[in-house]
Motif scaffolding. Structure first.
Motif, short mmCIF file in Angstrom:
data_model
loop_
_atom_site.label_atom_id
_atom_site.label_comp_id
_atom_site.label_asym_id
_atom_site.label_seq_id
_atom_site.Cartn_x
_atom_site.Cartn_y
_atom_site.Cartn_z
N LYS A 17 10.60 34.50 46.95
CA LYS A 17 11.33 35.43 47.29
C LYS A 17 12.24 34.78 48.71
CE LYS A 17 8.55 39.00 45.27
NZ LYS A 17 7.74 39.88 45.40
N ILE A 18 12.62 33.69 48.68
CA ILE A 18 13.30 33.25 49.67
C ILE A 18 14.93 32.94 49.25
CG2 ILE A 18 11.54 32.58 51.13
CD1 ILE A 18 12.29 29.60 50.29
N ALA A 19 15.84 32.79 50.16
CA ALA A 19 17.19 32.34 49.70
C ALA A 19 17.74 33.11 48.77
CB ALA A 19 17.17 30.78 49.38
N LYS A 20 17.48 34.47 48.77
CA LYS A 20 17.79 35.47 47.86
C LYS A 20 19.39 35.87 47.95
CE LYS A 20 13.83 38.61 47.94
NZ LYS A 20 13.69 40.00 48.16
N CYS A 21 19.82 35.96 46.68
CA CYS A 21 21.22 36.36 46.40
C CYS A 21 21.47 36.91 45.20
CB CYS A 21 22.23 35.07 46.70
SG CYS A 21 21.87 33.73 45.77
N LYS A 22 22.68 37.38 44.77
CA LYS A 22 22.99 37.65 43.32
C LYS A 22 24.02 36.79 42.76
CE LYS A 22 22.00 42.60 43.92
NZ LYS A 22 20.80 42.69 43.08
N MET A 23 23.82 36.61 41.31
CA MET A 23 24.72 35.98 40.62
C MET A 23 25.63 36.86 40.07
SD MET A 23 24.59 32.97 37.45
CE MET A 23 23.67 31.85 38.62
N MET A 24 26.85 36.73 40.47
CA MET A 24 27.97 37.95 39.97
C MET A 24 29.23 37.18 39.26
SD MET A 24 26.74 40.78 41.97
CE MET A 24 28.14 41.73 41.93
N VAL A 25 29.81 38.14 38.45
CA VAL A 25 31.21 37.77 37.97
C VAL A 25 32.11 38.44 39.08
CG1 VAL A 25 32.67 38.20 36.31
CG2 VAL A 25 30.32 38.06 35.55
N ALA A 26 33.24 37.54 39.58
CA ALA A 26 34.23 38.19 40.32
C ALA A 26 35.69 37.98 40.08
CB ALA A 26 34.02 37.61 41.78
N VAL A 27 36.53 38.60 40.30
CA VAL A 27 37.99 38.49 40.01
C VAL A 27 38.76 38.77 41.05
CG1 VAL A 27 37.32 39.27 37.44
CG2 VAL A 27 38.14 40.93 39.29
N ARG A 28 40.22 38.49 40.82
CA ARG A 28 41.08 38.75 41.99
C ARG A 28 41.23 40.33 42.46
NH1 ARG A 28 45.78 38.61 40.31
NH2 ARG A 28 45.43 37.48 38.60
N GLU A 29 41.22 40.72 43.52
CA GLU A 29 41.22 42.11 43.70
C GLU A 29 42.14 42.80 42.89
OE1 GLU A 29 41.80 42.36 48.06
OE2 GLU A 29 39.70 41.92 48.42
N GLY A 30 43.16 42.33 42.47
CA GLY A 30 44.18 43.13 41.64
C GLY A 30 44.05 43.24 40.12
N PHE A 31 43.16 42.55 39.82
CA PHE A 31 42.55 42.04 38.32
C PHE A 31 42.04 43.38 37.79
CE2 PHE A 31 40.52 40.19 34.77
CZ PHE A 31 41.53 39.53 34.12
N ASP A 32 42.37 44.20 36.69
CA ASP A 32 41.43 45.01 35.94
C ASP A 32 40.57 44.48 34.95
OD1 ASP A 32 40.52 47.26 34.96
OD2 ASP A 32 42.47 48.27 34.75
N TYR A 33 39.24 44.21 35.51
CA TYR A 33 38.38 43.49 34.41
C TYR A 33 37.95 44.42 33.28
CZ TYR A 33 33.88 41.00 33.37
OH TYR A 33 32.86 40.43 32.96
N GLU A 34 37.58 45.47 33.71
CA GLU A 34 37.31 46.40 32.63
C GLU A 34 38.37 46.47 31.45
OE1 GLU A 34 34.16 47.63 32.00
OE2 GLU A 34 33.46 46.77 34.00
N ALA A 35 39.22 46.69 31.92
CA ALA A 35 40.70 46.73 30.73
C ALA A 35 40.91 45.68 30.22
CB ALA A 35 42.26 47.09 31.84
N SER A 36 40.52 44.54 30.88
CA SER A 36 41.09 43.27 29.98
C SER A 36 39.69 43.11 29.16
CB SER A 36 41.16 41.96 30.92
OG SER A 36 39.95 41.89 31.49
N ILE A 37 38.58 43.53 29.39
CA ILE A 37 37.40 43.62 28.40
C ILE A 37 37.73 44.50 27.35
CG2 ILE A 37 35.05 44.00 27.98
CD1 ILE A 37 34.49 43.19 30.77
N ARG A 38 38.29 45.61 27.53
CA ARG A 38 38.62 46.72 26.46
C ARG A 38 39.69 46.20 25.46
NH1 ARG A 38 38.18 50.52 30.70
NH2 ARG A 38 40.59 50.16 30.72
N GLN A 39 40.61 45.37 26.26
CA GLN A 39 41.56 44.57 25.20
C GLN A 39 41.17 43.64 24.39
OE1 GLN A 39 44.44 44.18 28.31
NE2 GLN A 39 44.69 46.40 28.56
N GLY A 40 39.93 43.02 24.81
CA GLY A 40 39.25 41.93 23.89
C GLY A 40 39.93 40.63 24.42
N ALA A 41 40.60 40.58 25.77
CA ALA A 41 41.23 39.31 26.19
C ALA A 41 40.21 38.28 26.32
CB ALA A 41 41.87 39.56 27.51
N ARG A 42 40.66 36.96 25.98
CA ARG A 42 39.66 35.86 26.25
C ARG A 42 40.05 35.48 27.73
NH1 ARG A 42 37.40 32.59 21.90
NH2 ARG A 42 36.57 30.71 23.03
#
Ligand code: PRT
Ligand code: MG
Length: 212
Positions: free
Chosen positions: A89-114
């Motif tokens: 329980k040391i050096a704790k953090c989270k592994m995350m997916v991150a994108v550019r601030e202006g990027f619509d991640y949800e929309a690109s998933i919905r559109q099935g973008a690769r």
């Protein structure tokens, strides 16, 4: 002689109190010393200072009896030849997916973008996106994943986040959690059988010093 493999920086710092609980104190500070083998106050225990990603290799092959490594590193390396008895329980953090601030991640998933994804954690990322049924192109990097989306190398990154300062400083936002990360104690399997009398008290001291 018991050999413990550690990386310097946050893991060494956060392991110091655990080592102290087991009566082990390094005789030198790895931040200022250039030595790769650090003696301790105990004649039968030494520390070796290795790159974080190399810790499991030393333990797997028995060059170190014990090691401390992040779950991120262990998941990529695989657990062959070693036990993982304790989440420290040391050096704790989270592994995350991150994108550019202006990027619509949800929309690109919905559109099935690769999506193109840069990461150091190819195995964890592949499993994460496969579980979501997403098709992505993974590109392996060895450092500074944050740069990828800023220069058009990728749409997204999979990286570790603790304060979020690095993402913010680079105009990125976290959009999805891959998993919780903390550091684990790893033990060479053969060494545990051979050196149980020396190792068990260290394991027990670590176990009782873990923060709730
Ligand atoms: O630094 P080096 O390239 O030598 O190796 P390393 O990065 O593998 O080692 P080190 O010592 O930096 O990390 C050792 C372990 O600490 C990792 O394997 C993780 O399990 C754990 N850990 C905890 C982290 C972080 N928090 C963390 N924030 N490892 C890396 N980071 C990085 C992250 O990759 C990103 O670049 O810090 C940056 C983000 O931090 P914030 O605070 O800005 O969000
Ligand atoms: Mg680092």
């Amino acid at each position: 002689m018991i050999t413990i493999a550690l990386s310097k920086g946050r893991i060494f710092e956060e392991t110091t109190p655990l080592l102290a609980a087991a009566g082990i104190r390094a005789l030198e500070d790895p931040e200022s010393s250039r030595k790769l083998i650090l003696l301790t106050n105990r004649e039968d225990v030494r520390l070796i200072i290795v790159r974080a990603t190399d810790v499991p290799t030393y333990v797997q092959y028995g060059a170190a009896d014990l090691g401390i490594a992040g779950k991120d590193v262990l998941d990529e390396h695989g657990g062959e030849g070693m036990y993982q008895p304790l989440d420290l329980k040391i050096a704790k953090c989270k592994m995350m997916v991150a994108v550019r601030e202006g990027f619509d991640y949800e929309a690109s998933i919905r559109q099935g973008a690769r999506l193109k994804v840069v990461t150091k954690y190819v195995k964890a990322a592949r499993e994460h996106f496969a579980a979501k049924g997403m098709h992505v192109d993974l590109i392996k990097l060895y450092g500074s994943m944050e740069l990828g989306p800023l220069v058009g190398l990728a749409d997204a990154i999979v990286d570790l986040v603790s304060t979020g300062n690095t993402l913010r400083a680079n105009s990125l936002k976290a959009v999805e959690e891959v998993g919780d990360i903390s550091s684990r104690l790893i033990v060479n399997q053969a060494s545990l059988k051979l050196n149980r009398a020396q190792l068990q008290p260290i394991l027990d001291a670590f176990a009782s010093a873990i923060k709730k």
